[in-house]
Design a protein around this motif. Structure first.
Motif, mmCIF file in Angstrom:
data_model
loop_
_atom_site.group_PDB
_atom_site.id
_atom_site.type_symbol
_atom_site.label_atom_id
_atom_site.label_comp_id
_atom_site.label_asym_id
_atom_site.label_seq_id
_atom_site.Cartn_x
_atom_site.Cartn_y
_atom_site.Cartn_z
ATOM 1 N N GLY A 52 0.826 -1.204 0.000
ATOM 2 C CA GLY A 52 0.000 0.000 0.000
ATOM 3 C C GLY A 52 0.856 1.248 0.000
ATOM 4 N N SER A 53 0.248 2.367 -0.332
ATOM 5 C CA SER A 53 0.976 3.622 -0.505
ATOM 6 C C SER A 53 1.566 4.112 0.811
ATOM 7 C CB SER A 53 0.060 4.683 -1.097
ATOM 8 O OG SER A 53 -1.047 4.902 -0.253
ATOM 9 N N ALA A 54 2.530 5.033 0.670
ATOM 10 C CA ALA A 54 3.228 5.572 1.844
ATOM 11 C C ALA A 54 3.415 7.065 1.696
ATOM 12 C CB ALA A 54 4.587 4.882 2.000
ATOM 13 N N ASP A 55 3.547 7.719 2.837
ATOM 14 C CA ASP A 55 3.838 9.156 2.853
ATOM 15 C C ASP A 55 5.340 9.404 2.831
ATOM 16 O OD1 ASP A 55 1.040 10.031 3.222
ATOM 17 O OD2 ASP A 55 1.241 9.005 5.148
ATOM 18 N N ALA A 56 6.097 8.434 3.256
ATOM 19 C CA ALA A 56 7.560 8.539 3.252
ATOM 20 C C ALA A 56 8.138 7.137 3.322
ATOM 21 C CB ALA A 56 8.054 9.379 4.427
ATOM 22 N N MET A 57 9.384 7.010 2.867
ATOM 23 C CA MET A 57 10.060 5.716 2.889
ATOM 24 C C MET A 57 11.472 5.899 3.447
ATOM 25 S SD MET A 57 8.919 4.006 -0.759
ATOM 26 C CE MET A 57 10.063 5.039 -1.686
ATOM 27 N N VAL A 58 12.014 4.812 3.969
ATOM 28 C CA VAL A 58 13.377 4.844 4.504
ATOM 29 C C VAL A 58 14.085 3.576 4.057
ATOM 30 C CG1 VAL A 58 12.625 3.862 6.717
ATOM 31 C CG2 VAL A 58 14.804 5.103 6.576
ATOM 32 N N LEU A 59 15.371 3.706 3.772
ATOM 33 C CA LEU A 59 16.122 2.641 3.131
ATOM 34 C C LEU A 59 17.324 2.230 3.963
ATOM 35 C CD1 LEU A 59 16.836 0.955 0.530
ATOM 36 C CD2 LEU A 59 17.976 3.021 -0.313
ATOM 37 N N THR A 60 17.500 0.922 4.114
ATOM 38 C CA THR A 60 18.766 0.349 4.573
ATOM 39 C C THR A 60 19.146 -0.713 3.562
ATOM 40 O OG1 THR A 60 17.846 -1.440 5.927
ATOM 41 C CG2 THR A 60 18.143 0.710 6.999
ATOM 42 N N MET A 61 20.423 -1.084 3.537
ATOM 43 C CA MET A 61 20.849 -2.025 2.509
ATOM 44 C C MET A 61 22.133 -2.740 2.923
ATOM 45 S SD MET A 61 22.507 0.583 -0.319
ATOM 46 C CE MET A 61 21.384 1.950 -0.038
ATOM 47 N N THR A 62 22.320 -3.903 2.324
ATOM 48 C CA THR A 62 23.612 -4.604 2.342
ATOM 49 C C THR A 62 23.934 -5.128 0.956
ATOM 50 O OG1 THR A 62 22.507 -6.644 3.031
ATOM 51 C CG2 THR A 62 23.477 -5.289 4.775
ATOM 52 N N GLY A 63 22.990 -4.970 0.028
ATOM 53 C CA GLY A 63 23.144 -5.515 -1.310
ATOM 54 C C GLY A 63 24.227 -4.861 -2.140
ATOM 55 N N GLU A 64 24.688 -3.687 -1.688
ATOM 56 C CA GLU A 64 25.731 -2.987 -2.450
ATOM 57 C C GLU A 64 27.033 -3.787 -2.502
ATOM 58 O OE1 GLU A 64 26.781 -2.304 1.695
ATOM 59 O OE2 GLU A 64 24.858 -2.175 0.644
ATOM 60 N N LEU A 65 27.177 -4.769 -1.604
ATOM 61 C CA LEU A 65 28.412 -5.550 -1.547
ATOM 62 C C LEU A 65 28.439 -6.693 -2.557
ATOM 63 C CD1 LEU A 65 31.060 -5.665 0.145
ATOM 64 C CD2 LEU A 65 29.898 -7.295 1.652
ATOM 65 N N CYS A 66 27.288 -7.043 -3.118
ATOM 66 C CA CYS A 66 27.252 -8.204 -4.003
ATOM 67 C C CYS A 66 28.009 -7.907 -5.300
ATOM 68 C CB CYS A 66 25.815 -8.633 -4.284
ATOM 69 S SG CYS A 66 24.951 -7.671 -5.530
ATOM 70 N N ASP A 67 28.410 -8.969 -5.989
ATOM 71 C CA ASP A 67 29.301 -8.783 -7.137
ATOM 72 C C ASP A 67 28.579 -8.406 -8.422
ATOM 73 O OD1 ASP A 67 28.205 -11.256 -7.629
ATOM 74 O OD2 ASP A 67 30.053 -12.374 -7.295
ATOM 75 N N ALA A 68 27.359 -7.897 -8.298
ATOM 76 C CA ALA A 68 26.713 -7.257 -9.441
ATOM 77 C C ALA A 68 27.322 -5.891 -9.701
ATOM 78 C CB ALA A 68 25.212 -7.116 -9.189
ATOM 79 N N PHE A 69 28.085 -5.389 -8.721
ATOM 80 C CA PHE A 69 28.650 -4.046 -8.809
ATOM 81 C C PHE A 69 30.166 -4.096 -8.660
ATOM 82 C CE2 PHE A 69 24.528 -3.923 -6.511
ATOM 83 C CZ PHE A 69 23.760 -3.370 -7.528
ATOM 84 N N ASP A 70 30.847 -3.227 -9.398
ATOM 85 C CA ASP A 70 32.312 -3.172 -9.315
ATOM 86 C C ASP A 70 32.773 -2.587 -7.995
ATOM 87 O OD1 ASP A 70 32.621 -4.265 -11.840
ATOM 88 O OD2 ASP A 70 32.644 -2.309 -12.838
ATOM 89 N N GLU A 71 32.031 -1.607 -7.478
ATOM 90 C CA GLU A 71 32.363 -0.954 -6.219
ATOM 91 C C GLU A 71 31.098 -0.768 -5.397
ATOM 92 O OE1 GLU A 71 34.228 2.720 -7.178
ATOM 93 O OE2 GLU A 71 36.139 1.789 -7.738
ATOM 94 N N ARG A 72 31.260 -0.660 -4.081
ATOM 95 C CA ARG A 72 30.097 -0.495 -3.214
ATOM 96 C C ARG A 72 29.334 0.781 -3.525
ATOM 97 N NH1 ARG A 72 31.712 -0.155 2.366
ATOM 98 N NH2 ARG A 72 33.710 0.552 1.533
ATOM 99 N N ALA A 73 30.044 1.881 -3.838
ATOM 100 C CA ALA A 73 29.364 3.137 -4.141
ATOM 101 C C ALA A 73 28.442 2.994 -5.348
ATOM 102 C CB ALA A 73 30.383 4.252 -4.376
ATOM 103 N N GLU A 74 28.879 2.211 -6.333
ATOM 104 C CA GLU A 74 28.021 1.958 -7.493
ATOM 105 C C GLU A 74 26.748 1.228 -7.065
ATOM 106 O OE1 GLU A 74 27.863 -0.844 -11.518
ATOM 107 O OE2 GLU A 74 29.695 -0.774 -10.300
ATOM 108 N N GLY A 75 26.903 0.234 -6.191
ATOM 109 C CA GLY A 75 25.748 -0.517 -5.715
ATOM 110 C C GLY A 75 24.794 0.340 -4.912
ATOM 111 N N ILE A 76 25.335 1.185 -4.043
ATOM 112 C CA ILE A 76 24.487 2.066 -3.232
ATOM 113 C C ILE A 76 23.679 2.989 -4.125
ATOM 114 C CG2 ILE A 76 24.506 3.897 -1.494
ATOM 115 C CD1 ILE A 76 27.187 2.599 -0.503
ATOM 116 N N SER A 77 24.351 3.609 -5.085
ATOM 117 C CA SER A 77 23.671 4.523 -6.007
ATOM 118 C C SER A 77 22.591 3.792 -6.798
ATOM 119 C CB SER A 77 24.698 5.151 -6.946
ATOM 120 O OG SER A 77 24.074 6.025 -7.853
#
Length: 344
Positions: free
Chosen positions: A57-82
């Motif tokens: 359902g819809s939201a008025d605001a959202m908040v994000l946490t992550m660990t997926g930036e470390l997976c090898d789909a990305f060359d660097e963590r900053a790329e994954g975060i972005s």
């Protein structure tokens, strides 16, 4: 009334929780968890997030946490975060988006872009901050599918010494072992078989979920990740995969031998976790008197390890008044944001 969604996007799971706040209190909510191999198809992340958002359902605001930036789909963590930030924005556009940073602050991402690396792997911070407000002295033991977080809380404050993952690994506060996805070869290098010590195959033949399914500590429906061989999530399938670790067929080992194999691997994983608990608790004069709050899909492991150290355990708090949402990183992040917005 404020509706808030918290996201926790990992390399192997996407978790989300939607909380409804009224008069500053979280009255009700709902949480979902979807197995998703980010490294195996990051382009499918956006449609999955859209599906989850539509479901919650819809939201008025959202908040994000992550660990997926470390997976090898990305060359660097900053790329994954972005990539993850932009994908969440695309999945639910025009909704204010926040993130939890390494200091436990809520950073609004669509106002002033944060230093990307300060919002990486902060899901444990959100969870521990909420727990600290409910249980001011304890050890949070969050055992997920892949990792274990050991977070000491003293006098209502986080007493963790590490913030970035490399610091947390060095200080025993992060252990790369979990209840589902950990390869058996990352837990043991040898097993006892018929009175001898047998070295194992360092192959991706079996995982921790097979160990606990074989020992009946998990049910087939709890086995939410993919199996190493792509086959059935049954006790028989788990035993077949575990036998392969010793380069053998399960039909050539007795039921007792297979059970002993699984029990030995479980015992070694308990020791990995309790060693980290000893390291973390040894920093406090009364560390071995702190109660343990086990959370995550591996709660049963946390409870076992606490008993091994003769520590008491406490149930994690529910985050809604109706008790519909338990403590988890995505729900905790949503709770922190909902409280903040309610008091603005």
């Amino acid at each position: 009334m404020i509706r808030v969604i918290g996201w926790d996007i990992g390399g192997a799971n996407v978790k989300a929780a939607r909380l409804l706040f009224t008069d500053g209190h979280a009255e009700s909510g709902r949480a979902v968890r979807r197995y998703f191999e980010l490294w195996n198809g990051r382009d499918r992340l956006r449609p999955l997030l859209q599906e989850i958002y539509s479901d919650l359902g819809s939201a008025d605001a959202m908040v994000l946490t992550m660990t997926g930036e470390l997976c090898d789909a990305f060359d660097e963590r900053a790329e994954g975060i972005s990539y993850i930030i932009n994908t969440v924005r695309e999945a639910a556009p025009a909704i204010p988006l926040y993130a939890v940073d390494l200091e436990g602050r809520l950073v609004r991402l669509d106002r002033e872009e944060a230093d990307l690396l300060t919002i990486a792997a902060t899901n444990w911070i959100a969870e521990a901050l909420v727990l600290a407000s409910r249980q001011p002295d304890c050890l949070m033991v969050d055992i997920g599918s892949t990792t274990t977080d050991l977070i000491p809380i003293l006098n209502g404050k986080l007493a963790a010494q590490g913030k970035r993952d490399i610091e947390r690994l060095a200080r025993g506060e992060l252990i790369y072992t979990g209840a589902l996805r950990t390869p058996v070869a990352a837990i043991v290098s040898q097993i006892p078989v018929r009175g001898t010590i047998c070295r194992i195959a360092a192959e991706y033949f079996a995982i921790s979920a097979d160990v606990y399914l074989a020992l009946e500590r998990l049910q087939p429906e709890d086995y939410t990740c993919a199996t190493p061989d792509g086959r059935e999530k049954t006790k028989e399938g788990a035993l077949r995969r575990l036998a392969r670790v010793a380069c053998e067929d399960s039909k050539n080992l007795t039921a007792g031998e297979l059970h002993a194999l699984a029990a030995y691997i479980a015992e070694q994983q308990f020791q990995q976790i309790t060693e980290g608990m000893f390291q973390v608790l040894s920093r406090s004069e009364n560390g071995l008197h702190l109660p343990v709050v086990p959370v995550g899909v591996g709660t049963f492991l946390g409870e076992t390890c606490a008993r091994r150290l003769n520590l008491t355990t406490c149930d994690p708090p529910a985050l809604t008044e109706c008790g519909s949402v338990a403590l988890s990183p995505c729900a905790a992040a949503a709770y922190l944001l909902g409280e903040t917005l309610s008091h603005e």
